[in-house]
Every structure is written in C-alpha cells, then in structure tokens.
Design a protein around this motif. Structure first.
Motif, PDB file in Angstrom:
ATOM      1  N   SER A   5       0.776  -1.007   0.103  1.00  0.00           N
ATOM      2  CA  SER A   5       0.158  -0.199  -0.112  1.00  0.00           C
ATOM      3  C   SER A   5       0.691   1.520  -0.014  1.00  0.00           C
ATOM      4  CB  SER A   5      -0.956  -0.239   1.116  1.00  0.00           C
ATOM      5  OG  SER A   5      -0.068   0.370   2.404  1.00  0.00           O
ATOM      6  N   GLY A   6       0.335   2.275  -0.407  1.00  0.00           N
ATOM      7  CA  GLY A   6       1.307   2.998  -0.814  1.00  0.00           C
ATOM      8  C   GLY A   6       1.340   4.494  -1.470  1.00  0.00           C
ATOM      9  N   GLY A   7       1.271   3.368  -2.612  1.00  0.00           N
ATOM     10  CA  GLY A   7       2.017   4.026  -3.924  1.00  0.00           C
ATOM     11  C   GLY A   7       1.011   5.459  -4.332  1.00  0.00           C
ATOM     12  N   SER A  83      12.323  13.251  -1.796  1.00  0.00           N
ATOM     13  CA  SER A  83      12.821  14.666  -2.445  1.00  0.00           C
ATOM     14  C   SER A  83      12.987  13.724  -4.052  1.00  0.00           C
ATOM     15  CB  SER A  83      14.154  14.139  -2.934  1.00  0.00           C
ATOM     16  OG  SER A  83      14.936  15.073  -1.198  1.00  0.00           O
ATOM     17  N   LEU A  84      11.727  12.896  -4.463  1.00  0.00           N
ATOM     18  CA  LEU A  84      10.913  12.024  -5.108  1.00  0.00           C
ATOM     19  C   LEU A  84      11.262  13.010  -6.981  1.00  0.00           C
ATOM     20  CD1 LEU A  84       8.173  10.758  -4.238  1.00  0.00           C
ATOM     21  CD2 LEU A  84       9.873   9.236  -4.786  1.00  0.00           C
ATOM     22  N   LYS A  85      12.080  12.078  -7.460  1.00  0.00           N
ATOM     23  CA  LYS A  85      12.285  12.935  -9.082  1.00  0.00           C
ATOM     24  C   LYS A  85      11.004  11.801 -10.817  1.00  0.00           C
ATOM     25  CE  LYS A  85      17.355  13.453  -7.838  1.00  0.00           C
ATOM     26  NZ  LYS A  85      18.470  12.727  -8.176  1.00  0.00           N
ATOM     27  N   PRO A  86      10.896  12.410 -11.247  1.00  0.00           N
ATOM     28  CA  PRO A  86      10.504  12.154 -12.069  1.00  0.00           C
ATOM     29  C   PRO A  86      10.889  10.378 -12.552  1.00  0.00           C
ATOM     30  CG  PRO A  86      10.774  14.202 -12.515  1.00  0.00           C
ATOM     31  CD  PRO A  86      11.172  14.194 -11.441  1.00  0.00           C
ATOM     32  N   GLU A  87      12.231  10.171 -12.681  1.00  0.00           N
ATOM     33  CA  GLU A  87      13.010   9.288 -12.877  1.00  0.00           C
ATOM     34  C   GLU A  87      12.549   7.718 -11.521  1.00  0.00           C
ATOM     35  OE1 GLU A  87      13.948  12.127 -12.825  1.00  0.00           O
ATOM     36  OE2 GLU A  87      16.357  11.761 -12.436  1.00  0.00           O
ATOM     37  N   ASP A  88      11.850   8.678 -10.867  1.00  0.00           N
ATOM     38  CA  ASP A  88      11.062   7.335  -9.578  1.00  0.00           C
ATOM     39  C   ASP A  88      10.195   6.602  -9.931  1.00  0.00           C
ATOM     40  OD1 ASP A  88      12.423  10.041  -7.458  1.00  0.00           O
ATOM     41  OD2 ASP A  88      13.508   8.109  -8.180  1.00  0.00           O
ATOM     42  N   THR A  89       9.364   7.205 -11.493  1.00  0.00           N
ATOM     43  CA  THR A  89       8.425   7.000 -11.608  1.00  0.00           C
ATOM     44  C   THR A  89       8.495   5.735 -11.597  1.00  0.00           C
ATOM     45  OG1 THR A  89       7.388   9.095 -12.475  1.00  0.00           O
ATOM     46  CG2 THR A  89       6.474   7.218 -13.099  1.00  0.00           C
ATOM     47  N   ALA A  90       7.803   4.681 -11.008  1.00  0.00           N
ATOM     48  CA  ALA A  90       7.626   3.057 -11.756  1.00  0.00           C
ATOM     49  C   ALA A  90       6.240   1.984 -10.819  1.00  0.00           C
ATOM     50  CB  ALA A  90       8.799   2.385 -11.168  1.00  0.00           C
ATOM     51  N   VAL A  91       6.453   0.984 -10.903  1.00  0.00           N
ATOM     52  CA  VAL A  91       5.539   0.076  -9.653  1.00  0.00           C
ATOM     53  C   VAL A  91       6.420  -0.286  -9.891  1.00  0.00           C
ATOM     54  CG1 VAL A  91       4.519  -1.733  -9.725  1.00  0.00           C
ATOM     55  CG2 VAL A  91       4.573  -0.725 -11.730  1.00  0.00           C
ATOM     56  N   TYR A  92       6.098  -0.045  -8.263  1.00  0.00           N
ATOM     57  CA  TYR A  92       7.259  -0.174  -6.255  1.00  0.00           C
ATOM     58  C   TYR A  92       6.991  -1.963  -6.538  1.00  0.00           C
ATOM     59  CZ  TYR A  92      10.058   3.540  -6.961  1.00  0.00           C
ATOM     60  OH  TYR A  92      10.824   4.595  -7.237  1.00  0.00           O
ATOM     61  N   THR A 113       2.705  -2.160  -6.617  1.00  0.00           N
ATOM     62  CA  THR A 113       1.872  -0.410  -6.272  1.00  0.00           C
ATOM     63  C   THR A 113       3.046   1.278  -7.379  1.00  0.00           C
ATOM     64  OG1 THR A 113       0.945   1.153  -4.592  1.00  0.00           O
ATOM     65  CG2 THR A 113       3.021   0.406  -4.149  1.00  0.00           C
ATOM     66  N   GLN A 114       1.943   1.460  -8.114  1.00  0.00           N
ATOM     67  CA  GLN A 114       2.309   2.336  -8.485  1.00  0.00           C
ATOM     68  C   GLN A 114       2.873   3.815  -8.025  1.00  0.00           C
ATOM     69  OE1 GLN A 114       2.908   2.499 -12.758  1.00  0.00           O
ATOM     70  NE2 GLN A 114       3.402   4.862 -11.843  1.00  0.00           N
ATOM     71  N   VAL A 115       3.773   4.247  -8.209  1.00  0.00           N
ATOM     72  CA  VAL A 115       4.262   5.197  -7.616  1.00  0.00           C
ATOM     73  C   VAL A 115       4.762   6.236  -9.319  1.00  0.00           C
ATOM     74  CG1 VAL A 115       6.253   7.216  -6.711  1.00  0.00           C
ATOM     75  CG2 VAL A 115       4.870   4.539  -6.082  1.00  0.00           C
ATOM     76  N   THR A 116       4.207   7.388  -9.695  1.00  0.00           N
ATOM     77  CA  THR A 116       4.129   8.576  -9.983  1.00  0.00           C
ATOM     78  C   THR A 116       4.574  10.030  -9.366  1.00  0.00           C
ATOM     79  OG1 THR A 116       2.645   7.244 -12.022  1.00  0.00           O
ATOM     80  CG2 THR A 116       3.550   9.365 -12.624  1.00  0.00           C
ATOM     81  N   VAL A 117       5.579  10.512 -10.557  1.00  0.00           N
ATOM     82  CA  VAL A 117       6.127  11.753 -10.270  1.00  0.00           C
ATOM     83  C   VAL A 117       5.697  12.564 -11.105  1.00  0.00           C
ATOM     84  CG1 VAL A 117       8.062  12.685  -8.949  1.00  0.00           C
ATOM     85  CG2 VAL A 117       7.895  10.433  -8.251  1.00  0.00           C
ATOM     86  N   SER A 118       5.380  13.631 -11.172  1.00  0.00           N
ATOM     87  CA  SER A 118       5.117  14.378 -11.767  1.00  0.00           C
ATOM     88  C   SER A 118       4.185  15.825 -11.316  1.00  0.00           C
ATOM     89  CB  SER A 118       3.541  13.518 -12.955  1.00  0.00           C
ATOM     90  OG  SER A 118       3.509  14.557 -14.042  1.00  0.00           O
ATOM     91  N   SER A 119       4.687  16.426 -12.107  1.00  0.00           N
ATOM     92  CA  SER A 119       3.844  17.518 -12.194  1.00  0.00           C
ATOM     93  C   SER A 119       2.569  18.213 -12.716  1.00  0.00           C
ATOM     94  CB  SER A 119       4.996  19.409 -12.025  1.00  0.00           C
ATOM     95  OG  SER A 119       5.200  18.621 -13.885  1.00  0.00           O
TER      96      SER A 119
END
Length: 119
Positions: A5-7, A83-92, A113-119
């Motif tokens: 959980s938590g994405g 300090s998440l970056k767009p390149e951290d976007t992934a399924v964890y 779980t999907q993590v998406t870093v985006s503005s």
C-alpha cells in the motif's frame, strides 16, 4: 502473502511512504527488499535490509533520499521516499527471501504499487 500500500501521484520534490504487510511466513527470518520496474526495463533493486537488521543497502540512484525499514512485530516492511524525482516513477514491489543452508531459496513478492512523480 505480501500486501502493498501507499503508492500514488506526487509532485517532484515530494514524499511518499510505501508499506508491505506480510502473512503466512516467518517474516523476521527473511531479508527484505524493494524493487521497481518501468515498462520495457528490467526490475531494479532499490533497497535491501537483512534479517539481522544491519545497515541497509541502497541503489546509488536513491541513496540519501529513500529509507527502508522493517517492523518484525507488525510483519511489515516500509520504504520512505523523499525528494522524489520524475525518474523515480515506476511500479514498486516488495520482496522477501530466505536461503536455507543447502541453498534452497524461498521468495515472496508483493503485487506492486504504482508511484508516479509528475507535476
């Protein structure tokens, strides 16, 4: 069994915390890891914490930003991501493994779980 959980979606520079609750195996005996995967690429090891609870290991790309921890009383492993970056976007994915003295290995994976870093 592992339940993650938590994405979610977060802006660059933000934080997310992932958790993975285990059941059905002797959690405290297992080394625990977090992996991530983006489409078209191999699954990447992000962080590991051993059953002995020693110093965790991290991929160079997340050192100083991510923290892996475990709570054996709650059978849960965590990944705090700052300090998440767009390149951290992934399924964890969370992962647990145990290796017997004869080399036989047991592995358990979370569902991702999907993590998406985006503005």
């Amino acid at each position: 069994q592992f339940v993650e959980s938590g994405g979610g979606l977060v802006q660059p520079g933000g934080s997310l915390s992932l958790s993975c609750a285990a059941s059905g195996f002797s959690f405290s005996l297992y080394d625990l890891s977090w992996y991530r995967q983006v489409p078209g690429k191999e699954r990447e090891l992000v962080a590991t914490i051993t059953s002995a609870g020693g110093s965790p290991n991290y991929a160079d790309s997340v050192k100083g930003r991510f923290t892996i921890s475990r709570d054996n009383a709650k059978n849960t492993v965590y990944l705090q991501m700052n300090s998440l970056k767009p390149e951290d976007t992934a399924v964890y994915y969370c992962h647990a493994n145990y290796v017997y003295s004869n080399g036989y290995r047991l592995d358990y994976w979370g569902q991702g779980t999907q993590v998406t870093v985006s503005s």
